[in-house]
Motif scaffolding. Structure first.
Motif, PDB file in Angstrom:
ATOM      1  N   SER A  78       0.821  -1.218   0.000  1.00  0.00           N
ATOM      2  CA  SER A  78       0.000   0.000   0.000  1.00  0.00           C
ATOM      3  C   SER A  78       0.851   1.262   0.000  1.00  0.00           C
ATOM      4  O   SER A  78       0.836   2.034  -0.959  1.00  0.00           O
ATOM      5  N   LEU A  79       1.611   1.473   1.074  1.00  0.00           N
ATOM      6  CA  LEU A  79       2.353   2.721   1.210  1.00  0.00           C
ATOM      7  C   LEU A  79       3.399   2.891   0.112  1.00  0.00           C
ATOM      8  O   LEU A  79       3.635   4.002  -0.371  1.00  0.00           O
ATOM      9  N   VAL A  80       4.050   1.787  -0.265  1.00  0.00           N
ATOM     10  CA  VAL A  80       5.092   1.864  -1.293  1.00  0.00           C
ATOM     11  C   VAL A  80       4.544   1.472  -2.661  1.00  0.00           C
ATOM     12  O   VAL A  80       4.603   2.250  -3.613  1.00  0.00           O
ATOM     13  N   GLY A  81       3.980   0.276  -2.765  1.00  0.00           N
ATOM     14  CA  GLY A  81       3.598  -0.268  -4.059  1.00  0.00           C
ATOM     15  C   GLY A  81       2.490   0.491  -4.757  1.00  0.00           C
ATOM     16  O   GLY A  81       2.701   1.119  -5.805  1.00  0.00           O
ATOM     17  N   GLN A  82       1.276   0.443  -4.206  1.00  0.00           N
ATOM     18  CA  GLN A  82       0.134   1.069  -4.864  1.00  0.00           C
ATOM     19  C   GLN A  82       0.298   2.570  -4.984  1.00  0.00           C
ATOM     20  O   GLN A  82      -0.015   3.158  -6.033  1.00  0.00           O
ATOM     21  N   ASN A  83       0.797   3.200  -3.949  1.00  0.00           N
ATOM     22  CA  ASN A  83       0.941   4.650  -3.954  1.00  0.00           C
ATOM     23  C   ASN A  83       1.950   5.119  -4.999  1.00  0.00           C
ATOM     24  O   ASN A  83       1.667   5.998  -5.816  1.00  0.00           O
ATOM     25  N   THR A  84       3.127   4.504  -4.989  1.00  0.00           N
ATOM     26  CA  THR A  84       4.188   4.921  -5.919  1.00  0.00           C
ATOM     27  C   THR A  84       3.837   4.580  -7.362  1.00  0.00           C
ATOM     28  O   THR A  84       3.978   5.414  -8.268  1.00  0.00           O
ATOM     29  N   LEU A  85       3.374   3.342  -7.590  1.00  0.00           N
ATOM     30  CA  LEU A  85       3.050   2.929  -8.953  1.00  0.00           C
ATOM     31  C   LEU A  85       1.852   3.709  -9.491  1.00  0.00           C
ATOM     32  O   LEU A  85       1.823   4.062 -10.677  1.00  0.00           O
ATOM     33  N   GLY A  86       0.872   3.985  -8.632  1.00  0.00           N
ATOM     34  CA  GLY A  86      -0.277   4.771  -9.076  1.00  0.00           C
ATOM     35  C   GLY A  86       0.120   6.166  -9.511  1.00  0.00           C
ATOM     36  O   GLY A  86      -0.356   6.679 -10.534  1.00  0.00           O
TER      37      GLY A  86
END
Length: 286
Positions: free
Chosen positions: A78-86
């Motif tokens: 969430s904090l790294v994956g979805q947020n950064t990739l989004g």
């Protein structure tokens, strides 16, 4: 005494009654159960045990392991994956052609709208020993492995990123479209590169959208159950057993409803703490 405030509040009464009946009522009942030794089988009646379930949880190594894995899963996916990739996808799609935007958006959003169980089976087929990922690695003459056995928490974190990035992409796409083009064009004329524009212009101007997105993604990720259950069932052993799976195991497999509900309340507390932190960060400065 004027009846005008009461008259204005009258239309809200049905909604308030429904909230108390279907939201506050069940939460209050679960809070009561957490302080009892209620079990599914072999018990005539339950008794009040105070904070014993909570003391048991903090002495339970399996619970502490579930807390750690929940934090790892939340931070990675969430904090790294979805947020950064989004944010990256939203930024790239602003500069892409219309066909590319349509194709990329369709693929990402399709993963988001898939039912959680279906997404779990797709990612299980991708990561399993005879799955798609190892077939690609074998084709490239690279070493393969049983990802769901060797790196289960990373596998389910990747699955949650794959499934949930679309929400972040949509949030950031809307936020980026609100940035006046004159500001970015002026920065380009002054010689600011892409990274400097991102750090000094884009991120500060979409700060509230970042906070909102982080809060919603965090709360959703903390409650992920079906995706992990389909892919690993918390295994092997307890190496991908997050708090929702640990709570389910204690309540419905071990029949300890009181203990499982206490774990659920602790999970609710964690989500509430995250919400308070994000809300304070989003609070408008006067």
């Amino acid at each position: 005494m004027s009846l005008r405030p009461l008259t204005r509040a009258l239309p809200l009464t049905p909604a308030l009654v429904l909230l108390l009946l279907f939201l506050a009522g069940p939460i209050a009942y679960c809070a009561w159960i957490a302080f009892t030794d209620l079990q599914l089988t072999g018990q005539a009646e339950s008794s009040f045990v105070g904070f014993e379930n909570f003391r048991t949880a903090f002495r339970d190594e399996e619970f502490l392991n579930a807390v750690w894995l929940t934090l790892v899963f939340t931070v990675l996916s969430s904090l790294v994956g979805q947020n950064t990739l989004g944010l990256a996808l939203a930024s790239l799609m602003r500069r892409a052609s219309k066909p590319v935007r349509t194709l990329t958006g369709g693929i990402v959003i399709t993963a988001w709208v898939l039912p959680e169980v279906v997404a779990g089976f797709l990612l299980y087929a991708f990561f399993r020993r005879e799955g798609t990922l190892n077939a690609i690695l074998d084709l490239l003459r690279l070493p393969s492995q049983n990802w769901l056995f060797t790196l289960p928490i990373l596998a389910v974190s990747f699955a949650n990123v794959w499934r949930g990035t679309a929400f972040s992409m949509l949030v950031y796409s809307a936020a980026l479209n609100e940035i006046p083009k004159e500001i970015t064009e002026a920065a380009e004329v002054d010689g600011a590169g892409g990274l400097r524009r991102l750090w000094h212009i884009t991120l500060p101007m979409i700060r509230r959208s970042i906070g909102t997105n982080l809060m919603l993604n965090t709360l959703q990720t903390l409650s992920v159950f079906g995706l992990i259950w389909v892919m690993t069932r918390g295994g092997p052993g307890d190496r991908s057993q997050t708090l929702p799976l640990f709570m389910y195991e204690q309540a419905f497999q071990n029949s300890m409803i009181g203990y499982g509900t206490a774990v659920a309340l602790l999970l609710l507390l964690v989500g509430s703490l995250f919400s308070v932190v994000y809300m304070r960060l989003l609070r408008t400065e006067v």
